[in-house]
Design a protein around this motif. Structure first.
Motif, PDB file in Angstrom:
ATOM      1  N   PRO A   1       0.836  -1.204   0.000  1.00 40.31           N
ATOM      2  CA  PRO A   1       0.000   0.000   0.000  1.00 40.31           C
ATOM      3  C   PRO A   1       0.872   1.256   0.000  1.00 40.31           C
ATOM      4  O   PRO A   1       2.059   1.199   0.300  1.00 40.31           O
ATOM      5  N   ARG A   2       0.278   2.365  -0.314  1.00 45.00           N
ATOM      6  CA  ARG A   2       0.879   3.687  -0.195  1.00 45.00           C
ATOM      7  C   ARG A   2       2.228   3.784  -0.907  1.00 45.00           C
ATOM      8  O   ARG A   2       3.276   3.877  -0.272  1.00 45.00           O
TER       9      ARG A   2
ATOM     10  N   VAL B   1      -5.654  -0.230  -8.747  1.00 44.64           N
ATOM     11  CA  VAL B   1      -6.439  -1.385  -8.288  1.00 44.64           C
ATOM     12  C   VAL B   1      -7.924  -1.088  -8.186  1.00 44.64           C
ATOM     13  O   VAL B   1      -8.713  -1.997  -7.927  1.00 44.64           O
ATOM     14  N   ALA B   2      -8.315   0.160  -8.361  1.00 44.78           N
ATOM     15  CA  ALA B   2      -9.741   0.476  -8.281  1.00 44.78           C
ATOM     16  C   ALA B   2     -10.017   1.704  -9.136  1.00 44.78           C
ATOM     17  O   ALA B   2      -9.140   2.544  -9.327  1.00 44.78           O
TER      18      ALA B   2
ATOM     19  N   LEU C   1      -6.403  12.380  -0.990  1.00 48.26           N
ATOM     20  CA  LEU C   1      -5.040  12.535  -1.497  1.00 48.26           C
ATOM     21  C   LEU C   1      -4.925  11.831  -2.858  1.00 48.26           C
ATOM     22  O   LEU C   1      -5.373  10.695  -3.010  1.00 48.26           O
TER      23      LEU C   1
ATOM     24  N   ALA D   1      -6.704   8.636  -7.167  1.00 46.45           N
ATOM     25  CA  ALA D   1      -6.729   8.613  -5.705  1.00 46.45           C
ATOM     26  C   ALA D   1      -5.664   7.645  -5.214  1.00 46.45           C
ATOM     27  O   ALA D   1      -5.564   6.511  -5.702  1.00 46.45           O
ATOM     28  N   LEU D   2      -4.864   8.061  -4.240  1.00 44.41           N
ATOM     29  CA  LEU D   2      -3.792   7.197  -3.743  1.00 44.41           C
ATOM     30  C   LEU D   2      -4.338   5.923  -3.106  1.00 44.41           C
ATOM     31  O   LEU D   2      -3.659   4.903  -3.082  1.00 44.41           O
ATOM     32  N   ALA D   3      -5.562   6.000  -2.593  1.00 50.33           N
ATOM     33  CA  ALA D   3      -6.149   4.796  -2.004  1.00 50.33           C
ATOM     34  C   ALA D   3      -6.486   3.762  -3.069  1.00 50.33           C
ATOM     35  O   ALA D   3      -6.764   2.613  -2.751  1.00 50.33           O
ATOM     36  N   ASN D   4      -6.478   4.186  -4.336  1.00 48.01           N
ATOM     37  CA  ASN D   4      -6.854   3.292  -5.433  1.00 48.01           C
ATOM     38  C   ASN D   4      -5.652   2.726  -6.172  1.00 48.01           C
ATOM     39  O   ASN D   4      -5.811   2.171  -7.269  1.00 48.01           O
TER      40      ASN D   4
ATOM     41  N   TRP E   1     -10.464   1.835   6.899  1.00 51.61           N
ATOM     42  CA  TRP E   1      -9.960   3.184   7.048  1.00 51.61           C
ATOM     43  C   TRP E   1      -9.691   3.501   8.510  1.00 51.61           C
ATOM     44  O   TRP E   1     -10.419   3.073   9.401  1.00 51.61           O
TER      45      TRP E   1
ATOM     46  N   PRO F   1      -6.361   4.856   4.489  1.00 52.89           N
ATOM     47  CA  PRO F   1      -6.502   3.403   4.571  1.00 52.89           C
ATOM     48  C   PRO F   1      -5.686   2.849   5.740  1.00 52.89           C
ATOM     49  O   PRO F   1      -4.542   3.243   5.956  1.00 52.89           O
TER      50      PRO F   1
ATOM     51  N   SER G   1      -4.263   0.155   6.022  1.00 53.26           N
ATOM     52  CA  SER G   1      -3.076  -0.560   5.553  1.00 53.26           C
ATOM     53  C   SER G   1      -1.885   0.366   5.353  1.00 53.26           C
ATOM     54  O   SER G   1      -0.744  -0.115   5.277  1.00 53.26           O
ATOM     55  N   TRP G   2      -2.094   1.662   5.290  1.00 57.98           N
ATOM     56  CA  TRP G   2      -0.975   2.593   5.092  1.00 57.98           C
ATOM     57  C   TRP G   2      -0.094   2.690   6.327  1.00 57.98           C
ATOM     58  O   TRP G   2       1.051   3.108   6.257  1.00 57.98           O
TER      59      TRP G   2
ATOM     60  N   ASN H   1     -12.728  -4.624  -2.069  1.00 62.04           N
ATOM     61  CA  ASN H   1     -11.679  -3.648  -1.796  1.00 62.04           C
ATOM     62  C   ASN H   1     -12.294  -2.463  -1.061  1.00 62.04           C
ATOM     63  O   ASN H   1     -12.553  -1.415  -1.652  1.00 62.04           O
TER      64      ASN H   1
ATOM     65  N   THR I   1     -11.216  -0.250   0.844  1.00 61.91           N
ATOM     66  CA  THR I   1     -10.521   1.026   0.939  1.00 61.91           C
ATOM     67  C   THR I   1     -10.660   1.841  -0.338  1.00 61.91           C
ATOM     68  O   THR I   1     -10.307   3.004  -0.374  1.00 61.91           O
ATOM     69  N   ALA I   2     -11.151   1.224  -1.388  1.00 57.96           N
ATOM     70  CA  ALA I   2     -11.239   1.923  -2.671  1.00 57.96           C
ATOM     71  C   ALA I   2     -12.184   3.104  -2.557  1.00 57.96           C
ATOM     72  O   ALA I   2     -13.204   3.050  -1.877  1.00 57.96           O
ATOM     73  N   ILE I   3     -11.817   4.171  -3.234  1.00 68.80           N
ATOM     74  CA  ILE I   3     -12.642   5.377  -3.248  1.00 68.80           C
ATOM     75  C   ILE I   3     -13.436   5.399  -4.546  1.00 68.80           C
ATOM     76  O   ILE I   3     -12.864   5.302  -5.632  1.00 68.80           O
TER      77      ILE I   3
ATOM     78  N   SER J   1     -14.735   6.516  -7.781  1.00 67.55           N
ATOM     79  CA  SER J   1     -14.039   7.509  -8.590  1.00 67.55           C
ATOM     80  C   SER J   1     -14.913   8.168  -9.638  1.00 67.55           C
ATOM     81  O   SER J   1     -14.445   9.035 -10.372  1.00 67.55           O
TER      82      SER J   1
ATOM     83  N   GLU K   1     -20.068   5.153  -9.641  1.00 67.59           N
ATOM     84  CA  GLU K   1     -19.538   4.355  -8.515  1.00 67.59           C
ATOM     85  C   GLU K   1     -20.016   4.932  -7.194  1.00 67.59           C
ATOM     86  O   GLU K   1     -20.328   4.182  -6.254  1.00 67.59           O
TER      87      GLU K   1
END
Lengths: 345, 549
Positions: A280-281, A291-292, A319, A334-337, B41, B63, B65-66, B326, B328-330, B332, B336
């Protein structure tokens, strides 16, 4: 090239299963791991008359407790020189004073529990057997089917290429075939029909996967004999391409023995080179994969990270990063994606 | 001392952006870090003391996981431009070392196997366990008419975290084959056995199942729920039950209800878990695990039928599957986002059904990332309204910073103290919703007029059945709403009076006049339904009104 740390494959043992392997045993797919039994129709075993005791007195002279597995001819109760013994191997469920009988669940041999993988047994308990598997594991996002094994066959050259049904023929029987982006219901059906062991793709339609899983379940209920078959989507649902790094790794390991654990959504590739790792990140300069969201499956380089949150297409502020895709385009994501795609573990 | 404009903080909170200046950094360095570590999150709020008062000075969400380091860096980055130069070099250290108050989501639900003497006992045990974060992996009753081999097969492969035995009678378990099946399937040294039944069964069950057996009580009540929560916390490596995010959220709602003297319903719509917390009735708090099929209220439309966008079925199921896989996915794209919100509405509606409906409450508090990160507060309001259909007149608010969970972990009375301390920053008011039931589609449902002391007379607003209208009323604003109901239309409990006068408060959306009935009626043609749904969204986003002719 050998795999790095072995994958620990844990096999749960159902109640009454007896391990048939020991620590250090080498196992191959299909080898017996444990002997199992299954219960047959319950029976009531009279106790009062053989023991010449009143019903209420029998409880105190039982020599086994409820839930115990008894051997054939094992003593269940004793009153002086009178005994009652189990007629066969069984589970002793209870002594029922109302009927003066013991309730038993006779047991008979059942299909052995067999290994899905190749490896060396590293731990045996009454609940699990753990096998160290010399394989690299890729975790997927969707899958169905039992464990299937076979050599990897890569049917396309491009991580964004779908599985063309016309490429599937009987020569692929027993193999695990790999395509880039997605597999249609037609391709899945055809692969199964010609004896392909399993399919690995980047994406699948969720609807197709659910329909196929339902069909498999109905067939199993009907007892329709059919070779096992599994499907695995590595990166998502839809028609997006496979992560190029993963695809390249699969190409490099074409021909290697592999196992799909469909219901666990995993692909094991034996004796493979270390696989690319996702993290991640990502940081600026890292290679990443989307990934999304739009562009899922595409890879590139993270060129810049926003200092403040920015609004993406949905209006959500988050972000973001500027990604220079391998295709040449630069996009804001998006960084989360995104996830960093590191070359090896 | 740090000073922040409270209105700016609240207005920006829903956008997850830090408050703007003017800010002076504290020369004192009293800081606390409130963390809500979710399954997908992590929400963080940095609280600082200024002028004797604790206020939120920065916040972020990332997230999980970060990892913590990225979270701290982000907080420091947001705070740095506003910090006193004398502190800038120490800021990262100050934030990292700030005392923390942390709530943590369970990684997974508990797995339970239930054996009960009767189907009624099983149903009650199932409902109770599902409300406390468990899924039922297998179940057997003595009246299920299944042969014993089949019962044993149902249990032998279960790998539960606990077994729940509900004997309905005082009979010795050693004389009942069903309990012998449990003993055989569980094996020795297995997961704990919780026994709920007459006290006379306590000893026999302990004798049968050994040291890990626990007689919980005579009835399937809160005592059993507490026992299940304790095991759930243990299974998830959380040292105390109150540190579980969803339990902590319930505690904070109870404290909030006590503090402001109002009936509250809190719903924390997380990526996986859903916490249900009627603050005025903590005995009915619930922690609903993911992945369970729950019925929607009769007549409800599913998520797939309430999308405003023209999305084909494959794309829709793919998007839903991707969001579920997933978390954590935003989202977009607008499509969605609409799908994510529709899924949230579905989850709330199903929870409402499972919990026996929503009573008339004074305040609904919405937590969770889906609501807090909504691009427009009207979107969050619509998710709450469509999912819960709160009857009558209800204030709506969000927990934008995600601090209700962490505050709820405080022990004893400290929860009340914590909630009071951060009262000004705790919630982001959306406004007041008036939900009417009944009426004929397209016909006038009710008229409303807002009276505000010191303000000119406002025009009367006509609200037609099937529509939603907003009267602007800013945060901090208050007034009296005069409502004139048409025949067949009710607001709240049925009563004879056709005229009502209710107090309302403002917020980011305003006063929401909702005449869409319950369940919400939609046109049958998908295209018409989409048009209507979009019109509702537009109405809430636009401070508009309909004026009577």
């Amino acid at each position: 090239m050998p795999a790095t740390d072995p994958y620990r494959h844990q096999v749960p043992l159902p109640a009454l299963a007896e391990p048939a392997v020991a620590v250090g045993s080498e196992v191959q797919p299909g080898d017996e791991l444990a002997r199992t039994v299954r219960p047959t129709a319950a029976l009531s075993l009279p106790m009062t008359r053989p023991l010449r005791r009143k019903s209420a007195e029998v409880t105190a002279i039982l020599t086994v407790s409820p839930g115990t597995r008894v051997r054939a001819n094992q003593r269940l109760a004793r009153a002086g020189d009178r005994e009652v013994r189990a007629p066969s191997e069984a589970l002793f469920l209870a002594y029922e004073p109302g009927s003066g009988s013991a309730r038993l669940l006779p047991l008979e041999s059942a299909d052995a529990l067999r290994s899905d993988v190749r490896g060396i047994v590293m731990e045996v308990t009454d609940r699990t057997i753990t096998v160290a598997v010399p394989a690299v594991v890729l975790s997927g996002i969707g899958g169905t089917g039992p464990s299937v094994s076979g050599p990897l066959s890569i049917l396309v050259d491009d991580p964004e290429a779908p599985l063309d049904p016309t490429l599937i023929d009987a020569d692929l029987g027993g193999r695990i075939i790999v395509a880039g982006s997605w597999a249609s219901a037609e391709a899945i059906t055809r692969a199964r029909a010609v004896g392909v062991a399993g399919i690995v793709v980047g994406s699948l339609h969720a609807r197709d996967l659910a329909d196929f899983a339902g069909l498999q379940h109905r067939r199993s209920l009907l007892g329709t004999a059919a070779p096992p078959f599994a499907v695995l989507a590595l990166d998502g649902f839809g028609r997006a391409g496979m992560d190029p790094a993963r695809f390249a790794w699969l190409q490099a390991n074409a021909g290697q023995q592999a196992t799909i654990l469909g219901d666990r959504r995993r692909l094991l590739v034996y004796d493979a080179s270390p696989a690319p790792v996702r993290a991640p990140r990502p940081s600026v300069g890292d290679r990443l994969v989307i990934v999304a969201g739009p562009g899922r499956g595409q890879a590139g380089l993270l060129a810049e990270v926003s200092v403040q949150a920015m609004a993406v297409g949905s209006g959500i502020s988050t972000l973001c990063g500027m990604v220079r895709l391998d295709s040449g385009r630069t996009v804001s994501v998006a960084l989360a994606n995104v996830e960093a795609s590191l070359p090896t573990g | 001392m740090t000073t922040l404009d409270p209105v700016s903080v609240v207005a920006d909170a829903a956008q997850s952006r830090p408050a703007p200046g003017p800010v002076r950094a504290p020369t004192e360095t009293d800081l606390s870090l409130l963390l809500d570590v979710g399954s997908a999150w992590t929400k963080a709020a940095l609280v600082g003391r200024a002028g004797g008062r604790w206020r939120i000075v920065s916040g972020t969400a990332q997230p999980t996981s970060w990892g913590e380091s990225a979270l701290v860096d982000d907080l420091v980055g947001r705070l740095s431009p506003h910090a006193d130069a004398r502190l800038s070099r120490r800021l990262a250290l100050l934030v990292r070392d700030a005392p923390r108050i942390t709530s943590r989501s369970a990684r997974r639900p508990g797995r339970l196997v239930i054996l009960a003497d009767t189907q009624a006992g099983l149903d009650a045990a199932t409902r109770l366990s599902q409300r406390h974060g468990w899924i039922v992996a297998a179940a057997v009753t003595s009246d299920d008419r299944r042969p014993e081999p089949e019962r044993f097969e149902a249990l032998r492969t279960a790998e539960p975290d606990a077994w729940l035995a509900v004997p309905g009678s005082e009979a010795d378990p050693a004389a009942r084959p069903m309990w012998g099946i449990l003993a055989a399937a569980r094996r020795t040294a297995g997961a704990p056995v919780l026994v709920v039944g007459p006290e006379t069964v306590r000893e026999p069950f302990a004798s049968l199942f050994g040291m890990t057996t626990r007689w919980v009580g005579p009835a399937l009540d809160g005592t059993v729920g507490d026992a299940l929560l304790a095991i759930l916390a243990d299974v998830n490596g959380v040292p105390e039950v109150r540190l579980l995010a969803q339990v902590a959220f319930g505690r904070s709602m109870t404290a909030l209800s006590r503090g402001i003297g109002l009936q509250i319903l809190g719903v924390d719509l997380g990526a996986t878990w859903l916490a249900w917390a009627p603050g005025g009735d903590p005995a009915h708090n619930a922690l609903l695990a993911p992945g369970q099929d729950r019925a929607l209220p009769d007549g409800s439309r599913t998520a797939t039928e309430v999308l405003p966008a023209d999305v084909d079925e494959f794309a829709m199921t793919d998007a839903m599957a991707n969001l579920a896989a997933n978390p954590t996915a935003i989202p977009s794209s607008p499509a969605e986002l609409a799908i994510a919100h529709a899924m949230g509405i579905d989850r709330l509606a199903a929870a409402r059904q499972a919990m026996g409906g929503v009573s008339s409450v004074d305040v609904v508090v919405g937590g969770g990332r889906l609501l807090a990160a909504a691009p427009h507060p009207a979107d969050a309001a619509l998710v709450l309204l469509d999912g819960l259909r709160p009857p009558g007149v209800t204030q709506l608010a969000l927990d934008p910073w995600g601090i209700c969970g962490p505050l709820g972990t405080l022990p004893g009375d400290e929860v009340d103290e914590g909630m009071e301390t951060l009262r000004d920053d705790l919630l982001s008011p959306l406004g007041t919703a008036v939900v009417a039931r009944g009426g004929r589609p397209g016909q006038l449902a009710f008229r409303a007029r807002l009276h505000r002391t010191g303000w000119p007379e406002s025009p009367r607003v006509d609200v037609r059945s099937g529509s939603v209208v907003v009267i602007p009323l800013e945060r901090g604003g208050a007034g009296e709403l005069e409502i004139e109901l048409e025949r067949g239309v009710q607001v709240g409990e049925p009563h004879k009076a056709r005229r009502l006068r209710v107090n309302v408060t403002g917020g980011a959306v305003g006063v929401i006049l909702d005449a869409r009935d319950d369940p919400i009626q939609l046109p049958t043609r998908p295209g018409d339904a989409r048009t209507v749904i979009q019109s509702w969204r537009d109405a809430l986003r636009r401070e508009g009104r309909q004026v009577s002719g």
